[in-house]
Design a protein around this motif. Sequence first.
Motif, mmCIF file in Angstrom:
data_model
loop_
_atom_site.group_PDB
_atom_site.id
_atom_site.type_symbol
_atom_site.label_atom_id
_atom_site.label_comp_id
_atom_site.label_asym_id
_atom_site.label_seq_id
_atom_site.Cartn_x
_atom_site.Cartn_y
_atom_site.Cartn_z
ATOM 1 N N ASP A 1 -9.488 13.198 17.385
ATOM 2 C CA ASP A 1 -9.650 11.796 16.988
ATOM 3 C C ASP A 1 -11.026 11.565 16.383
ATOM 4 O OD1 ASP A 1 -7.764 10.327 19.737
ATOM 5 O OD2 ASP A 1 -7.116 11.139 17.805
ATOM 6 N N LEU A 2 -12.039 12.125 16.977
ATOM 7 C CA LEU A 2 -13.398 11.955 16.478
ATOM 8 C C LEU A 2 -13.516 12.608 15.104
ATOM 9 C CD1 LEU A 2 -16.216 10.902 17.025
ATOM 10 C CD2 LEU A 2 -16.751 13.071 18.115
ATOM 11 N N THR A 3 -12.946 13.721 14.903
ATOM 12 C CA THR A 3 -13.003 14.408 13.616
ATOM 13 C C THR A 3 -12.219 13.619 12.568
ATOM 14 O OG1 THR A 3 -13.156 16.516 14.743
ATOM 15 C CG2 THR A 3 -12.539 16.582 12.453
ATOM 16 N N ALA A 4 -11.074 13.077 12.918
ATOM 17 C CA ALA A 4 -10.290 12.267 11.986
ATOM 18 C C ALA A 4 -11.062 10.991 11.631
ATOM 19 C CB ALA A 4 -8.939 11.928 12.607
ATOM 20 N N THR A 5 -11.733 10.409 12.601
ATOM 21 C CA THR A 5 -12.532 9.196 12.358
ATOM 22 C C THR A 5 -13.689 9.520 11.421
ATOM 23 O OG1 THR A 5 -11.962 8.393 14.555
ATOM 24 C CG2 THR A 5 -13.831 7.350 13.457
ATOM 25 N N GLN A 6 -14.304 10.641 11.696
ATOM 26 C CA GLN A 6 -15.414 11.038 10.826
ATOM 27 C C GLN A 6 -14.911 11.287 9.405
ATOM 28 O OE1 GLN A 6 -16.969 14.445 12.902
ATOM 29 N NE2 GLN A 6 -18.547 13.218 13.956
ATOM 30 N N TYR A 7 -13.749 11.870 9.311
ATOM 31 C CA TYR A 7 -13.182 12.126 7.983
ATOM 32 C C TYR A 7 -12.905 10.806 7.260
ATOM 33 C CZ TYR A 7 -10.014 13.516 4.309
ATOM 34 O OH TYR A 7 -9.438 13.694 3.095
ATOM 35 N N VAL A 8 -12.372 9.819 7.968
ATOM 36 C CA VAL A 8 -12.097 8.507 7.362
ATOM 37 C C VAL A 8 -13.400 7.862 6.901
ATOM 38 C CG1 VAL A 8 -11.301 6.166 7.863
ATOM 39 C CG2 VAL A 8 -9.938 8.136 8.581
ATOM 40 N N ILE A 9 -14.410 7.916 7.741
ATOM 41 C CA ILE A 9 -15.715 7.317 7.393
ATOM 42 C C ILE A 9 -16.319 8.056 6.208
ATOM 43 C CG2 ILE A 9 -18.082 6.986 8.188
ATOM 44 C CD1 ILE A 9 -16.908 6.435 10.972
ATOM 45 N N LEU A 10 -16.248 9.370 6.233
ATOM 46 C CA LEU A 10 -16.769 10.162 5.125
ATOM 47 C C LEU A 10 -16.028 9.827 3.840
ATOM 48 C CD1 LEU A 10 -18.642 12.381 4.136
ATOM 49 C CD2 LEU A 10 -16.863 14.048 4.739
ATOM 50 N N SER A 11 -14.710 9.718 3.909
ATOM 51 C CA SER A 11 -13.906 9.364 2.742
ATOM 52 C C SER A 11 -14.278 7.973 2.238
ATOM 53 C CB SER A 11 -12.420 9.422 3.116
ATOM 54 O OG SER A 11 -11.635 8.949 2.050
ATOM 55 N N GLU A 12 -14.435 7.032 3.148
ATOM 56 C CA GLU A 12 -14.820 5.655 2.780
ATOM 57 C C GLU A 12 -16.200 5.639 2.135
ATOM 58 O OE1 GLU A 12 -14.342 1.563 2.360
ATOM 59 O OE2 GLU A 12 -12.884 3.113 2.864
ATOM 60 N N ASN A 13 -17.121 6.401 2.702
ATOM 61 C CA ASN A 13 -18.481 6.470 2.132
ATOM 62 C C ASN A 13 -18.469 7.073 0.736
ATOM 63 O OD1 ASN A 13 -19.648 5.250 4.290
ATOM 64 N ND2 ASN A 13 -20.261 7.135 5.312
ATOM 65 N N GLN A 14 -17.643 8.098 0.528
ATOM 66 C CA GLN A 14 -17.546 8.699 -0.796
ATOM 67 C C GLN A 14 -16.954 7.711 -1.798
ATOM 68 O OE1 GLN A 14 -15.335 12.273 -0.095
ATOM 69 N NE2 GLN A 14 -17.163 13.481 0.429
ATOM 70 N N ARG A 15 -15.950 6.937 -1.376
ATOM 71 C CA ARG A 15 -15.360 5.922 -2.247
ATOM 72 C C ARG A 15 -16.405 4.866 -2.615
ATOM 73 N NH1 ARG A 15 -13.835 1.032 -2.079
ATOM 74 N NH2 ARG A 15 -14.121 0.766 0.151
ATOM 75 N N LYS A 16 -17.178 4.449 -1.608
ATOM 76 C CA LYS A 16 -18.228 3.447 -1.871
ATOM 77 C C LYS A 16 -19.318 4.016 -2.761
ATOM 78 C CE LYS A 16 -17.564 0.615 2.254
ATOM 79 N NZ LYS A 16 -18.172 0.139 3.485
#
Length: 190
Positions: free
Chosen positions: A10-25
Amino acid sequence: MASDGTVTVDLTATQYVILSENQRKKKALAETKDAYNQLLFDNQALLQQLEDTNREAYHAAEHFRQEVLGKSQKIAELQTQLEQLRYDKDEHISRLQDHAAAREAQLQADAEALSTELMARIDSLQTEVDGVLEFKQRRAESEAALAALREESVGLREALDAQRAQLERHYAGLHAKMRKEYEQRLEELK
């Protein structure tokens, strides 16, 4: 241990979502910066065009001023000539009337011929004066149009400055908002 493994996924998936969101931003921020730079370039091009237009208007106005100055001098000369011709005509007619009665008929014919010639010259000069006055009127209209264009260019420059300031504020606010969201996400990850 199973619960530890689930938490890690879960923590890794959350980090992936945040990383993906940061890259989009980050990509959105880069696109925004590119759009801002394009607007700056377009603004510079418009300012250069405005400066070129003002320079051309100045040269045209200077040309018209020189032309009007020449025409004004010509008008003054023509008016002096016109007054002199009128004076000469009157004086000549006066002298003819003083001559003897025997020569009166001949002198009268000469005076009429000279009067006709002078009137034709006066009409010619009057036509030139009318042309010059018409030119002055057109010049005044051109100067009024030039003044209106100058006012319009000032308005356009002010509008461009206001638009640039508004865009800078908008992009600064957007940047601050994205930074705040990024920091908030980082804080949530901690």
